[in-house]
Design an enzyme around this catalytic site. Sequence first.
Site, PDB file in Angstrom:
ATOM      1  CB  SER A 134      54.000   7.377  13.304  1.00 27.80           C
ATOM      2  OG  SER A 134      54.010   6.262  14.197  1.00 27.80           O
ATOM      3  CG  ASP A 146      63.748   4.294   1.762  1.00 28.64           C
ATOM      4  OD1 ASP A 146      63.428   5.473   0.692  1.00 28.64           O
ATOM      5  OD2 ASP A 146      64.204   4.178   2.937  1.00 28.64           O
ATOM      6  CE  LYS A 158      54.792   9.259  17.260  1.00 32.81           C
ATOM      7  NZ  LYS A 158      55.586   7.192  16.724  1.00 32.81           N
TER       8      LYS A 158
END
Length: 540
Positions: free
Chosen positions: A300, A311, A325
């Site tokens: 999460s 990224d 999640k």
Amino acid sequence: MESPKRGALLIFTILALSAIIGGLVGPSLKATAAGADDLQDSIKSFARVLTLVQQNYAEPIDVDKLVYDGAIPGALHMLDPHSYFFDPRQFAKLMEDQRGNYYGVGMRIAPEGDHTVVLSPMMDSPAGRAGIKPGDVITKIDGTAIAGMDSTKVADMLKGPRGTVVNITLSRVGWDKPVVVNVTRDEIPQPALDYAGLVRPGIGYAHLTTFAAEDSAAQLAAAMKKMDFQHLDGFVLDLRGNPGGLITQAIAVSDMFLDKDQLVVSHKGRASSEHRYYSLRGTGGYSVPIVVLMNGGSASASEIVAGAIQDHDRGLITGTQSFGKGLVQTQMPLSDGTAMLLTTAHYFTPSGRLIQRDYKDISLYDYEYSPKPPANPEVKLTDSGRKVLGGGGITPDVPDAAPRFDSFQELLYARNVFYPFDVGVGEFTRYFMGKRPTITKDFDVDDAVLKQFYAFLDQEKIHYTPEEISKNLDWLKGQIKREVFTSAFNVDAGARISVENDAQVSKAVELLPQAKALYVDAKKIVAERMAAQPQLQPRR
């Protein structure tokens, strides 16, 4: 005749199930006439079933339990594994965790047979100041014997208004008489950090264990300031075992490591437009190399932070595959002190990855404990053009699994010779500290300590061979020292020893130069790309 309480409960249940089946506010307004009729028919059917069960079941039933533990949770579990219903007690605990504090004595406890054992006092807590030690067995609270009592009830007895006194009777190994202490209750902060400090000269480390507290990011920021983060040669952010928490805290933590105005995360749901969250302050131009440690217990909010760092090529991810999640739960308070966490959106990393694992057509057990990689993972690109995968958690840039326990180590854990987590101590440490040795910060596990360890194993009839001892000698010394420091000083001191002997942390430190090179190269690539496309304007 149905009682008013049960009648109100039935109405509440029907309304809650209506929300689950038909959506909340916005979506329900879009329902067709036929859809509304179907919804009303479902509600009537449910009400009839509940009434018939209440009137005709072979034994008396607890309607509250049937609804709170059965009907509503069952309906939510049909949707996804993370939508959840909280009864009044659970919701109160959730609110306590989010506020980050409560009033009590400040110690972790756990059941052990019919007894309740102190795992460890929390840092700077009333329990620690009163002299309570890891391994102490609580026998009485304010004169009430607690043998066989549920540990949750014991915890409730220890809590109370600030400034009130609770009398605790303890049994301690090596002490002939009970240990009796009076502890004055105080506000107990909920730590989001397990340990933070320098693991090498110039190399910082922090193990962030939760994002549930509303000050999780603030606690991390304070620790980073204390270690002079801006002038470090590298930093390891340990998110192993961090199950997540509040998205606001994930965004705040990401903001500490990203450049200003970089996308942190976005989310979009059926009933909500896309929301995009950016770093507002950023690092202020400081480019301390970052390595993030993860494992299957990282989920999460942990994956939001790791996904943003990965990224944007801000650092490297190591460890093992995270949980996966990518669902956003909205907290919805209901009546009677209850609440619901309902999945209202999916979140996406800056490259557009959905981290959520597939949960359809598999059992809840397999989803939780036997994750499988996606058959066709989505492929996205980082800022510099590296390929990253979605649909199954965060894939480490440099995989590094934790060392597996051998059969001898597993035996010592199974027999509770050592405690498997940093928050407690095992039977040997209770035995050793029961002899009341003098422990200083210079303590080391020498031959005399090992002699007592072997004697303890013999006493407990735990078989071992010279080969097993020789193979595991460094590990044994590390375990003993960690637990002794936890018992003699505090959990923080024990955690520091654990980190020093952690192979995955050492690997993360080794990767810092590589993380630095990645970030430098990525900034160069992005700058060249922007220079080639001067018409692009920065976000305003």
